[in-house]
Structure formats: C-alpha cells, structure tokens
Design a protein around this motif. Structure first.
Motif, PDB file in Angstrom:
ATOM      1  N   MET A 144     -98.263  -3.571 -38.747  1.00  0.00           N
ATOM      2  CA  MET A 144     -99.507  -4.066 -37.807  1.00  0.00           C
ATOM      3  C   MET A 144    -100.086  -2.628 -37.180  1.00  0.00           C
ATOM      4  N   ILE A 193    -103.420  -4.750 -31.070  1.00  0.00           N
ATOM      5  CA  ILE A 193    -103.027  -4.827 -32.495  1.00  0.00           C
ATOM      6  C   ILE A 193    -104.237  -5.303 -33.325  1.00  0.00           C
ATOM      7  N   SER A 213     -93.991 -12.641 -37.543  1.00  0.00           N
ATOM      8  CA  SER A 213     -94.753 -11.955 -36.396  1.00  0.00           C
ATOM      9  C   SER A 213     -96.237 -11.615 -36.765  1.00  0.00           C
ATOM     10  N   CYS A 214     -96.224 -10.797 -38.041  1.00  0.00           N
ATOM     11  CA  CYS A 214     -97.340 -10.414 -38.489  1.00  0.00           C
ATOM     12  C   CYS A 214     -98.227 -11.628 -39.016  1.00  0.00           C
ATOM     13  N   THR A 255    -102.996  -7.175 -38.929  1.00  0.00           N
ATOM     14  CA  THR A 255    -101.660  -7.037 -39.405  1.00  0.00           C
ATOM     15  C   THR A 255    -101.544  -7.418 -41.061  1.00  0.00           C
ATOM     16  N   TYR A 267     -99.004 -13.660 -35.136  1.00  0.00           N
ATOM     17  CA  TYR A 267    -100.261 -13.008 -34.791  1.00  0.00           C
ATOM     18  C   TYR A 267    -101.513 -13.886 -35.026  1.00  0.00           C
TER      19      TYR A 267
END
Length: 341
Positions: free
Chosen positions: A177, A23, A293-294, A26, A298
């Motif tokens: 992402m 990843i 999440s981002c 983001t 993260y």
C-alpha cells in the motif's frame, strides 16, 4: 505539544489521526493456489508458478514482495526515489524476503516482524509517520510463501506431513500500500495498537485458537476507545484466524456485548475454498491479510461497497526455538480503520 498528543490519543491503545493519510494505490500478488480461490478476481497478479522463476522459494517470496512494491509505486505515477520510507516485513528469519527486496529499491527502510500481524503493523507505523508530518509518500508492505514458511516453521516439504483439521495453509502472496497526504482515496482514521496476549496454547497446528484472544482484545479496546461498535463498519476483517479462530473470536466478542456477525469476515477463511482446495481451517501467513486488504477490501472501497472498514491482522509470536522448548504461543493483533467518503 502535550495538548496535541492528548487530542490524538483515545483511551489506552488508540490514536485518532488528525491528518488522515490516503491510500493512493495498492498491489496484491498471489500464487496459483490463491489465484484459484474465491477472491481471484480481486488480485492484481496471479503467478503461474510459485517459484516465480527463481531458484528457491525464499528468493521467489522476495521477488514477489519487490514486484508488489514497484507495481504500487508505478500505479501512483511515482518513482522509488520519491518514496520517503518503506515499512515491510515477512515471516522468515532475519526478514530476508523484505531485506533482499529493499536492497534493490534504494528507499529508506524499516524491517518489521509482527508475524502474521505485519501488514497492519507496517500500515499503522506508516500512517503514524505520515500523520506526524515526517513524509510525503510511504509504502507499507508484507509477504509470505507457503513453501518457505512450511520448511522454516514445520517440516521439510519432502516429508509430506499430514495436516490435522485445525491446521491452516500459509498464503503465498505479497501486498503493498502506498500512503500519500492528499487524494480522493480511502483514508486511515484510527490506529489501535495490540497487546501481546497468551492463553497457554501450545499446539502449533491450531494457530487460530492461539491468535483469537489477541484479536478480541484489540477489537474490544478499539470499540471502547473510539466509542464505535460493529454497526459503524461495513466490514470488520481479522487477518488469518481461519474458520476455527474466527468462530472463537466471534463468540468471545459476543460475551462483551458486541454482535459482529453481519459484518465480520476472516481473511484466512475467505481466501480459499477449503474443502475443494484441501486447506483445512483456512489461510494464514503475513500475505493473507495483506492480499485480501490490498485486493478485496480496497477495491470494494473504491467501488463504494464499503464506506468504513476495520482491518485487524493477527500474528502468532512463535519461533521454532520457542516451540521446541515447550513455550506457549503468544498472539498479537493491530487494528487499522479505513474510510471512504
């Protein structure tokens, strides 16, 4: 070929990625209410106006999603022309937020609908595509908006309907992402695809209870397929069960012999200060797990606070039509394991 497939599949629902996608970057964009919550320091962009300067809430949501995608690509020092695929979705009819964002990007596009599970759905499909060797760069993204979802699924905003204590507040947010083949970044190791679960919940004001069984089923099957357990993760985050759904999920999982209490959070419960911000049972919507999440997860992985994360976005597969016809609310949940050396 067959041996290769067997080496990747683990149990009934999980795939182990042999070339874990990284990843690379983001972006999280949220509205003013979310930007006033406890996770405000983790979001990249906080809007001062939830119309984002547009003429409608739907146009505002699409502009947020487009900006999140472009910002993510820019952070990676790439251009839209270098992105092989865009996987994105939202809550609105015919995916208008994602479709209208994609029309300005000139990136090969798959529009997805998994209700509020769309972030891990898009991330799962992007990771599988990368692991299959079909792309160098892929963007996975999703969005939701309180006002656009409210008038599509519930009541006109002008109606001023009263919310019960079990109700949740759709997050105004967009998360994106960017996956790549290489780099010293968090990487995706396992994908556990959920099954549709329906336990007869018909109350659209109690979404947490409707989605919790799907979350539990996916988490339990992830543990069974991989041989892992709660002790193998620094954080396990469901998408948007809220306070009520999170408690149901945690108690149900205990019945299977797993205690997640020390590592388990729900994005919908974490994103707001519910009493002060009057969000009742917490947040919901595609953008809920996306921005947490981002942002929160993260960025804490980059800092080394979390080494192994399991994200399970949860979705209620309902529509205004099905609800008016007396149908129950099926749920779905997809899990993605993300790790950082």
């Amino acid at each position: 070929m067959q041996e290769n497939i067997k080496s990747k599949r683990m149990g009934r629902q999980t795939v182990r990625l042999s070339s874990p996608p990284r990843i690379l970057a983001t972006t999280s964009i949220v509205g003013p209410k979310e930007g006033d919550g406890p996770l405000k320091d983790y979001f990249d962009i906080i809007l001062s106006d939830d119309t984002n300067g547009k003429d409608s809430f739907e146009m505002a949501e699409s502009s947020m999603l487009q900006r999140a995608i472009i910002e993510t690509i820019t952070k990676a020092e790439l251009t839209p022309g270098e992105i092989d695929y865009l996987f994105a979705g939202d809550l609105l009819n015919q995916l208008i937020s994602s479709n209208f964002a994609a029309r300005n990007l000139e990136i090969p596009f798959y529009g997805l609908y998994g209700a509020c599970s769309t972030m891990t759905e898009s991330l799962s499909l992007a990771a599988l595509t990368m692991d299959g060797g079909f792309a160098d760069y892929i963007v996975a993204a999703t969005s939701s908006h309180f006002s656009s979802a409210e008038r599509q699924f519930r009541f006109p905003l002008e109606y001023g309907s009263q919310r019960n204590e079990l109700a949740q507040w759709t997050v105004t947010g967009a998360g994106s992402m960017l996956l790549a083949k290489e780099g010293d970044f968090p990487y995706i190791t396992y994908i556990t695809t959920g099954k549709v679960k329906d336990y007869g919940i018909k109350d659209a004001g109690n979404m947490g209870a409707a989605m919790a069984p799907a979350a539990v089923d996916t988490i339990i099957n992830h543990f069974k397929d991989t041989g892992r357990g709660p002790q193998d993760y620094d954080i396990i985050a469901t998408g948007d069960l809220g306070k009520v759904g999170r408690e149901i999920a945690q108690n149900l999982i205990k019945e299977y012999g797993y205690d997640m209490q020390d590592v388990y959070i729900d994005c919908g419960e974490e994103i707001f200060e519910h009493e002060r911000q009057s969000t009742n049972a917490g947040g919901s919507g595609c953008g809920c797990s996306a921005v947490v999440s981002c942002g929160y997860i993260y960025k804490n992985m980059l800092k080394g606070r979390f080494k192994k994360s399991l994200i399970i976005s949860t979705g209620a597969l309902m529509s205004t039509t099905s609800s008016l016809q007396g149908e129950s609310i099926p749920g779905i949940a997809h899990a993605v394991a993300i790790e950082m050396d």
